[in-house]
Design a protein around this motif. Structure first.
Motif, mmCIF file in Angstrom:
data_model
loop_
_atom_site.group_PDB
_atom_site.id
_atom_site.type_symbol
_atom_site.label_atom_id
_atom_site.label_comp_id
_atom_site.label_asym_id
_atom_site.label_seq_id
_atom_site.Cartn_x
_atom_site.Cartn_y
_atom_site.Cartn_z
ATOM 1 N N ALA A 37 -2.877 2.432 9.097
ATOM 2 C CA ALA A 37 -3.869 1.479 8.592
ATOM 3 C C ALA A 37 -3.177 0.355 7.817
ATOM 4 O O ALA A 37 -3.524 -0.825 7.968
ATOM 5 C CB ALA A 37 -4.876 2.209 7.701
ATOM 6 N N ALA A 38 -2.183 0.712 7.006
ATOM 7 C CA ALA A 38 -1.483 -0.311 6.212
ATOM 8 C C ALA A 38 -0.681 -1.232 7.124
ATOM 9 O O ALA A 38 -0.643 -2.451 6.909
ATOM 10 C CB ALA A 38 -0.577 0.364 5.185
ATOM 11 N N ARG A 40 0.866 -1.182 0.000
ATOM 12 C CA ARG A 40 0.000 0.000 0.000
ATOM 13 C C ARG A 40 0.898 1.226 0.000
ATOM 14 O O ARG A 40 1.920 1.251 0.686
ATOM 15 C CB ARG A 40 -0.873 0.056 1.265
ATOM 16 N N ASP A 52 -1.363 -2.093 10.120
ATOM 17 C CA ASP A 52 -2.279 -2.997 10.815
ATOM 18 C C ASP A 52 -2.894 -4.019 9.860
ATOM 19 O O ASP A 52 -3.229 -5.128 10.261
ATOM 20 C CB ASP A 52 -3.351 -2.192 11.553
ATOM 21 N N GLU A 53 -3.022 -3.623 8.579
ATOM 22 C CA GLU A 53 -3.540 -4.590 7.606
ATOM 23 C C GLU A 53 -2.584 -5.782 7.460
ATOM 24 O O GLU A 53 -3.014 -6.932 7.462
ATOM 25 C CB GLU A 53 -3.713 -3.887 6.249
ATOM 26 N N GLU A 66 3.682 -6.271 2.747
ATOM 27 C CA GLU A 66 3.640 -7.590 3.375
ATOM 28 C C GLU A 66 5.094 -8.076 3.542
ATOM 29 O O GLU A 66 5.921 -7.840 2.658
ATOM 30 C CB GLU A 66 2.848 -8.483 2.402
#
Ligand code: AMP
Ligand code: GLY
Length: 419
Positions: A130-131, A120, A133-134, A179
């Protein structure tokens, strides 16, 4: 041939060394370093200026210009050299975005179906949070722009990940959050004229500053080739799934890529993934890959620069293994201490199967070699297997003295032990 090599690092010294071994060339380098100066005529030039480099290339009547580092490629120096009709090895500014913009590289990979980490782009602290935590830990946060191999933080600490994102935002950059990819890393260099893709031998780089892959990321502390543990079809897989689709996608976008596509890969439990693309030889991997290349490098790079790579066929490699160990200055990868005396380089060069490639080194007013950068030099050892090549590289390192100098002691160790 009259060949001009741009850059001043151990990678460029390795490139010049390969041309010099071929014999029969007239070699020039700008700005080069004292080690390169023993093999090539050194010239001063503003590497950021396309017109200045093109003028120099015309003045010395270069048959081929080879651009080592990423910054001049991003600045359009290859475009300027090609504009004066001199063959140049290296991509256009537009194509160099594969390295200078991690988000552009991700778009190209997505369009070409190339396997890579999910990612992201974040421009604010909230988007970054947010990224993070994703994907969850370990967190991978990358500066979107060029950062000399030091723009990436991989950490289990959410505050440290957010702090790196904030530091990038503070300089006006956005970040790419990814990731985490497990598994060993491999660097595979592919030479291309925009159509034909010719792979070099795979190598492995050691990016962390300290033994056992501890400490911060660096530009690279050592490398070796070949990789006895790698799957036999690794190169074919990378060609089919990564390099050829990427080169075809760049052509389809109207930004043909000519030069060297550095595929930085992770061999994860889920299969091959691209960690990053670079648009030039890797440093220090080039030092070991070029040490083993038996086909004349000038022939390969000129063919890529003139659109005739299909005529080269496959490449020949030495049976020898190669290991390189980087000697870094105190303080690297933070602020390196400069101006320390370097001794023992000639003694190391005198050891059979060993040569020293200089990087952050210069001659002081008294003509003594002193440190002038973070990675000071790269000692290359060649031997009949990785253990022998390692012994030689470390014998070279042992003969060199630099106050406060640091090197890793575990380069190629696991591979040499067959682990
Ligand atoms: P890069 O500048 O993208 O090459 O990243 C530098 C180094 O950070 C890589 O060589 C890896 O060791 C590490 N790294 C980058 N991206 C990831 C990822 N998605 N997962 C794990 N490690 C990574
Ligand atoms: N060795 C990593 C790089 O050249 O980017």
């Amino acid at each position: 041939m009259r060949i001009l090599v741009l850059g001043a690092g151990a990678r460029e010294h390795g490139i010049v060394h390969a041309f010099h071994r071929e014999g029969g060339h007239q070699l020039f380098a700008a700005p080069g370093n004292p080690g390169i100066g023993r093999l090539a005529e050194l010239r001063e030039v503003d590497l950021a200026s396309g017109p200045a480099v093109a003028y120099l290339a015309c003045k010395i009547k270069a048959d081929l210009v080879v651009i080592g580092p990423e910054a001049p490629l991003t600045d359009g120096v290859a475009d300027a050299v090609r504009a004066v009709k001199i063959p140049c090895f290296g991509p256009s500014a537009a194509a160099a975005r594969l390295e200078s913009s991690k988000s552009f590289a991700k778009e190209v990979m997505a369009a070409a179906g190339v396997p890579t980490a999910a990612a992201r782009v974040a421009a604010t602290r909230d988007e970054a949070a947010a990224a993070l935590d994703e994907f969850g830990p370990p967190y991978v946060v990358k500066n979107d722009g060029l950062a000399a191999g030091k723009g990436v933080v991989v950490t289990d600490s959410r505050p440290a990940a957010l702090a790196h994102a904030q530091a990038c935002f503070d300089t006006g950059a956005q970040v790419v959050i990814e990731e985490y990819l497990d598994g060993p890393e491999v660097s595979l260099f592919c030479v291309t004229d925009g159509e034909t893709v010719l792979p070099l031998a795979p190598a492995q780089d050691f990016k962390r500053a300290l033994d056992n892959d501890e400490g911060p990321n660096t530009g690279g502390m050592g490398a070796y080739s070949p990789l006895p543990w790698a799957p036999g079809d690794l190169t074919d897989q990378v060609l089919d799934r990564v390099a050829r689709p990427t080169i075809a996608q760049m052509a389809a976008l109207g930004v043909p890529f000519q030069g060297l596509l550095y595929c930085g890969l992770a061999l994860t439990s889920k299969g091959l993934r691209v960690v990053e693309f670079n648009v030039r030889f890797g440093d220090p991997e080039a030092q070991v890959v070029l040490a083993r290349l038996a086909t004349p490098l000038s022939k390969v790079l000129l063919a890529a620069a003139t659109g005739t790579l299909a005529q080269v066929g496959s490449l020949d490699w030495s049976e020898d293994a190669a290991v390189t160990v980087v000697l870094a200055a105190a303080g690297y990868p933070g602020s390196p201490r400069l101006g320390d005396l370097i001794s023992g380089v000639d003694a190391a060069d005198g050891i059979p199967g060993v040569y020293v490639l200089q990087a952050g080194a210069k001659l002081d007013g008294a003509g003594c070699l002193v440190s002038a950068g973070g990675r000071v030099l790269s000692v290359v050892g060649l031997g009949r297997n990785l253990a022998a090549a390692r012994d030689r590289a470390y014998a070279g390192i042992s003969s060199i003295h630099l106050d406060g100098g640091r090197h890793r002691t575990d380069i190629a160790l696991r591979a040499a032990l067959g682990k």
